[in-house]
Write a protein that holds these residues in place. Structure first.
Motif, PDB file in Angstrom:
ATOM      1  N   CYS A  18     -80.290   7.150  34.149  1.00 17.57           N
ATOM      2  CA  CYS A  18     -81.067   7.090  35.079  1.00 17.57           C
ATOM      3  C   CYS A  18     -80.548   7.348  36.535  1.00 17.57           C
ATOM      4  CB  CYS A  18     -82.466   6.214  35.083  1.00 17.57           C
ATOM      5  SG  CYS A  18     -81.530   4.505  35.241  1.00 17.57           S
ATOM      6  N   ALA A  19     -79.420   7.386  36.811  1.00 15.47           N
ATOM      7  CA  ALA A  19     -78.923   7.094  37.979  1.00 15.47           C
ATOM      8  C   ALA A  19     -78.663   8.417  38.862  1.00 15.47           C
ATOM      9  CB  ALA A  19     -77.311   6.581  37.761  1.00 15.47           C
ATOM     10  N   GLN A  20     -78.805   8.322  40.149  1.00 13.55           N
ATOM     11  CA  GLN A  20     -78.656   9.382  41.071  1.00 13.55           C
ATOM     12  C   GLN A  20     -77.168   9.855  41.253  1.00 13.55           C
ATOM     13  OE1 GLN A  20     -80.861   8.388  44.427  1.00 13.55           O
ATOM     14  NE2 GLN A  20     -82.857   8.584  43.307  1.00 13.55           N
ATOM     15  N   GLU A  21     -76.305   8.715  41.226  1.00 12.77           N
ATOM     16  CA  GLU A  21     -74.722   8.869  41.438  1.00 12.77           C
ATOM     17  C   GLU A  21     -74.085   8.225  40.413  1.00 12.77           C
ATOM     18  OE1 GLU A  21     -71.499   8.099  44.873  1.00 12.77           O
ATOM     19  OE2 GLU A  21     -73.789   7.814  45.311  1.00 12.77           O
ATOM     20  N   ILE A  22     -73.173   8.858  39.641  1.00 12.93           N
ATOM     21  CA  ILE A  22     -72.373   8.214  38.721  1.00 12.93           C
ATOM     22  C   ILE A  22     -70.822   8.273  39.008  1.00 12.93           C
ATOM     23  CG2 ILE A  22     -71.447   8.110  36.273  1.00 12.93           C
ATOM     24  CD1 ILE A  22     -74.194   9.475  35.593  1.00 12.93           C
ATOM     25  N   LYS A  23     -70.023   7.254  39.106  1.00 13.45           N
ATOM     26  CA  LYS A  23     -68.910   7.570  39.774  1.00 13.45           C
ATOM     27  C   LYS A  23     -67.709   6.675  38.579  1.00 13.45           C
ATOM     28  CE  LYS A  23     -65.825   5.572  43.351  1.00 13.45           C
ATOM     29  NZ  LYS A  23     -65.732   4.867  44.752  1.00 13.45           N
ATOM     30  N   PRO A  24     -66.817   7.480  38.045  1.00 11.59           N
ATOM     31  CA  PRO A  24     -65.941   6.700  37.242  1.00 11.59           C
ATOM     32  C   PRO A  24     -64.959   5.964  37.957  1.00 11.59           C
ATOM     33  CG  PRO A  24     -65.224   9.088  37.672  1.00 11.59           C
ATOM     34  CD  PRO A  24     -66.408   8.864  38.332  1.00 11.59           C
ATOM     35  N   LEU A  25     -64.504   4.766  37.305  1.00 12.01           N
ATOM     36  CA  LEU A  25     -63.469   4.060  37.999  1.00 12.01           C
ATOM     37  C   LEU A  25     -62.404   4.262  37.156  1.00 12.01           C
ATOM     38  CD1 LEU A  25     -65.930   0.973  38.456  1.00 12.01           C
ATOM     39  CD2 LEU A  25     -65.198   2.693  40.332  1.00 12.01           C
ATOM     40  N   ALA A  26     -61.162   4.226  37.760  1.00 11.72           N
ATOM     41  CA  ALA A  26     -59.607   3.931  36.886  1.00 11.72           C
ATOM     42  C   ALA A  26     -58.430   4.041  37.972  1.00 11.72           C
ATOM     43  CB  ALA A  26     -59.543   5.523  36.260  1.00 11.72           C
ATOM     44  N   GLU A  27     -57.941   3.103  37.404  1.00 10.07           N
ATOM     45  CA  GLU A  27     -56.613   2.526  38.214  1.00 10.07           C
ATOM     46  C   GLU A  27     -55.580   2.282  37.272  1.00 10.07           C
ATOM     47  OE1 GLU A  27     -56.548  -1.443  40.085  1.00 10.07           O
ATOM     48  OE2 GLU A  27     -58.570  -0.829  40.404  1.00 10.07           O
ATOM     49  N   ALA A  28     -54.276   2.164  37.692  1.00  4.09           N
ATOM     50  CA  ALA A  28     -53.199   1.799  36.644  1.00  4.09           C
ATOM     51  C   ALA A  28     -51.947   1.256  37.516  1.00  4.09           C
ATOM     52  CB  ALA A  28     -52.569   3.024  35.875  1.00  4.09           C
ATOM     53  N   ARG A  29     -51.312   0.344  37.040  1.00  2.00           N
ATOM     54  CA  ARG A  29     -50.076  -0.186  37.927  1.00  2.00           C
ATOM     55  C   ARG A  29     -49.093  -0.286  36.896  1.00  2.00           C
ATOM     56  NH1 ARG A  29     -50.932  -5.907  40.240  1.00  2.00           N
ATOM     57  NH2 ARG A  29     -51.896  -4.724  42.020  1.00  2.00           N
ATOM     58  N   LEU A  30     -47.925   0.078  37.266  1.00  2.00           N
ATOM     59  CA  LEU A  30     -46.603  -0.387  36.439  1.00  2.00           C
ATOM     60  C   LEU A  30     -45.586  -1.335  37.236  1.00  2.00           C
ATOM     61  CD1 LEU A  30     -44.571   0.193  34.246  1.00  2.00           C
ATOM     62  CD2 LEU A  30     -43.870   2.340  35.384  1.00  2.00           C
ATOM     63  N   ARG A  31     -45.200  -2.294  36.850  1.00  2.00           N
ATOM     64  CA  ARG A  31     -44.426  -3.282  37.542  1.00  2.00           C
ATOM     65  C   ARG A  31     -43.141  -3.862  37.013  1.00  2.00           C
ATOM     66  NH1 ARG A  31     -47.635  -6.966  40.429  1.00  2.00           N
ATOM     67  NH2 ARG A  31     -47.912  -8.319  38.786  1.00  2.00           N
ATOM     68  N   TYR A  32     -42.168  -3.719  37.455  1.00  2.00           N
ATOM     69  CA  TYR A  32     -40.849  -4.325  36.873  1.00  2.00           C
ATOM     70  C   TYR A  32     -40.664  -5.616  37.710  1.00  2.00           C
ATOM     71  CZ  TYR A  32     -36.056  -5.659  36.456  1.00  2.00           C
ATOM     72  OH  TYR A  32     -34.917  -6.343  36.093  1.00  2.00           O
ATOM     73  N   GLU A  33     -40.453  -6.881  37.260  1.00  2.62           N
ATOM     74  CA  GLU A  33     -40.169  -8.075  38.021  1.00  2.62           C
ATOM     75  C   GLU A  33     -38.898  -8.505  37.345  1.00  2.62           C
ATOM     76  OE1 GLU A  33     -42.338 -12.209  39.159  1.00  2.62           O
ATOM     77  OE2 GLU A  33     -43.537 -10.375  38.620  1.00  2.62           O
ATOM     78  N   HIS A  34     -38.018  -9.098  38.054  1.00  2.00           N
ATOM     79  CA  HIS A  34     -36.935  -9.597  37.777  1.00  2.00           C
ATOM     80  C   HIS A  34     -36.829 -10.885  38.586  1.00  2.00           C
ATOM     81  CE1 HIS A  34     -32.701 -10.279  36.563  1.00  2.00           C
ATOM     82  NE2 HIS A  34     -32.428 -10.765  37.986  1.00  2.00           N
ATOM     83  N   VAL A  35     -36.458 -12.048  37.758  1.00  2.00           N
ATOM     84  CA  VAL A  35     -36.480 -13.416  38.342  1.00  2.00           C
ATOM     85  C   VAL A  35     -35.191 -14.046  38.106  1.00  2.00           C
ATOM     86  CG1 VAL A  35     -37.629 -15.562  39.006  1.00  2.00           C
ATOM     87  CG2 VAL A  35     -39.092 -13.511  38.323  1.00  2.00           C
ATOM     88  N   GLU A  36     -34.568 -14.750  39.105  1.00  2.00           N
ATOM     89  CA  GLU A  36     -33.473 -15.588  38.699  1.00  2.00           C
ATOM     90  C   GLU A  36     -33.738 -16.941  39.466  1.00  2.00           C
ATOM     91  OE1 GLU A  36     -29.865 -14.015  40.590  1.00  2.00           O
ATOM     92  OE2 GLU A  36     -30.061 -12.063  39.750  1.00  2.00           O
ATOM     93  N   GLN A  37     -33.516 -17.830  38.497  1.00  2.00           N
ATOM     94  CA  GLN A  37     -33.998 -19.175  39.044  1.00  2.00           C
ATOM     95  C   GLN A  37     -32.974 -20.410  38.665  1.00  2.00           C
ATOM     96  OE1 GLN A  37     -37.989 -20.409  38.371  1.00  2.00           O
ATOM     97  NE2 GLN A  37     -37.518 -22.414  37.933  1.00  2.00           N
ATOM     98  N   ASP A  38     -32.291 -21.173  39.495  1.00  2.00           N
ATOM     99  CA  ASP A  38     -31.481 -22.073  39.021  1.00  2.00           C
ATOM    100  C   ASP A  38     -31.842 -23.322  38.192  1.00  2.00           C
ATOM    101  OD1 ASP A  38     -29.744 -20.760  40.942  1.00  2.00           O
ATOM    102  OD2 ASP A  38     -29.256 -22.397  42.122  1.00  2.00           O
ATOM    103  N   PRO A  89     -37.684 -18.018  33.473  1.00  2.00           N
ATOM    104  CA  PRO A  89     -38.662 -18.206  34.813  1.00  2.00           C
ATOM    105  C   PRO A  89     -39.847 -17.718  34.403  1.00  2.00           C
ATOM    106  CG  PRO A  89     -36.587 -17.396  35.685  1.00  2.00           C
ATOM    107  CD  PRO A  89     -36.495 -17.404  34.066  1.00  2.00           C
ATOM    108  N   LEU A  90     -40.916 -18.196  35.115  1.00  2.00           N
ATOM    109  CA  LEU A  90     -42.548 -17.820  34.607  1.00  2.00           C
ATOM    110  C   LEU A  90     -42.660 -16.505  35.383  1.00  2.00           C
ATOM    111  CD1 LEU A  90     -45.386 -18.558  33.952  1.00  2.00           C
ATOM    112  CD2 LEU A  90     -45.760 -19.808  36.107  1.00  2.00           C
TER     113      LEU A  90
END
Length: 399
Positions: A18-38, A89-90
């Motif tokens: 019944c909506a007058q306006e319909i909007k799709p939602l979409a997003e994506a993220r690719l992440r590389y994380e490197h951690v060195e911890q004594d 590491p966390l």
């Protein structure tokens, strides 16, 4: 309250009919994380993908929205906080498939009411935020009312009965999927010529015994001023100042009183930026969790990206920092290019001991609908935590 969430979700699904306006939602993220911890023999290597998808339907003053998210670890040589032993590491991005948002909003002149699972980010997100940097982010099951009776004045009040954490659906023990409680976030702001002046009251009720034995429940009252002044088309001074007092609340068995203040300023001239500030998270008598805490804030944004102070140490934190940066609208194929470097010197508020120092670096730009960012943090410990180095390469795409 749970039925309200189900109603919001149902309306978001049924709304398109019944909506007058319909909007799709979409997003994506690719992440590389490197951690060195004594102190840990192995480094962390994390390659994670986060996808969100949903739909928003609007008719008249009503808007319904539903959005799901999923996080997958392509490379999982890291401790995600929930599974396995902490021999690496966390990296706080566990795999997850969950309902991210499901809300119903009524919006008319001078009033907006939002009910359901939603993002709430207030002011600079120091006290209440979305924790958007983490793959699973943070949302709230809440009712939020925003009133603007006259131009320049705004009242913003939320009641949240659950905080949906970054730990996802498999969260447990002290890192639960959701933390229930009767939370109240209240802001009253005025857009003055000097900047936006805000008085706030944040009542945080962490009503879960496994989450630090209720010791993160607190009441904070304060005031904040944030503004900017333009000297010319190419020069601008921005500034902010904040002060607050915090004490125990709800079921918190601790008895403490402590303060917080922030002074921050930045000068921008023809794309070059120079900034600095001083942030103090006060301590009481030095007992655990009697210093100024921010259990619902976007803490990654503050006190360095190495995440050494997500929980404030018993003796508090003094953070003296400075930054330099440069930005341009376009550089080669990139738009919105930004370079930034920051330095932090950390000390305890009580007894004034040097904790350590940190350097943070960031380069980012946009290619079409994709934002590319390279980030680095290097924490050098003196009397708190251990030396830690983190590197991120991240791609963010939005529809």
């Amino acid at each position: 309250m749970k039925s309200m969430l189900l109603t919001a979700a149902g309306l978001a699904v049924a709304g398109p009919a019944c909506a007058q306006e319909i909007k799709p939602l979409a997003e994506a993220r690719l992440r590389y994380e490197h951690v060195e911890q004594d102190g840990l023999a192995q480094d962390a290597e994390a390659l994670t993908v986060r996808v969100r998808a949903g739909v928003q339907a609007a008719t008249g003053p009503w808007t319904a929205l539903i959005e799901a998210q999923g996080t997958m670890a392509v490379v999982d040589d890291y401790y995600d906080g929930l599974h396995g032993a902490a021999t690496r590491p966390l990296v706080a991005d566990p795999e997850n498939v969950a309902l991210y948002r499901a809300q119903l909003q009524y919006k008319a002149r001078g009033v907006a009411v939002t009910a359901g699972r939603q993002r709430i980010a207030l002011d600079d997100e120091r006290f209440v935020g979305n924790v958007a940097f983490r793959q699973n982010a943070q949302t709230f099951d809440a009712v939020r009312v925003e009133l603007t009776p006259v131009k320049g004045f705004k009242a913003d009040v939320s009641y949240a009965w659950s905080a949906r954490t970054i730990w996802g659906v498999e969260g447990n023990a002290a890192r639960q999927a959701a933390v229930g409680g009767d939370n109240v976030f209240a802001n009253l702001s005025w857009a003055s010529p000097a900047g936006t002046l805000t008085g706030f009251a944040y009542l945080v009720d962490q009503d879960e015994a496994s989450v630090q034995g209720y010791r993160l429940s607190s009441q904070s009252y304060g005031v904040r001023l944030a503004g900017a002044q333009k000297f010319s088309a190419a020069a601008k001074l921005s500034y902010q100042a904040s002060y607050a007092r915090q004490s125990e609340y709800g079921g918190n068995p601790n008895d403490y009183r402590t303060g917080y203040y922030l002074l921050d300023a930045g000068l921008e001239v023809s794309g070059f930026k120079l900034g600095g500030g001083y942030e103090v998270l006060g301590a009481d008598a030095g007992a655990a969790l009697t210093s100024f805490q921010f259990p619902l804030g976007t803490n990654f944004k503050f006190q360095g990206w190495a995440d050494k102070f997500l929980t404030t140490p018993p003796d508090g934190v003094r953070d003296l920092y400075g930054s330099i940066g440069w930005g341009t609208k376009a550089l080669g194929p990139f738009s919105g290019v930004s370079l930034q470097a920051a330095y932090h010197r950390f000390e305890s508020d009580r007894l004034v001991r040097h904790y350590g120092d940190e350097i943070d670096l960031l380069a980012s730009g946009k290619l079409g609908k994709t934002t590319v960012s390279l980030r680095y943090a290097d924490y050098s410990a003196d009397r708190f935590a251990t030396d830690t180095r983190k590197l991120w390469l991240q791609l963010d795409w939005n529809l």
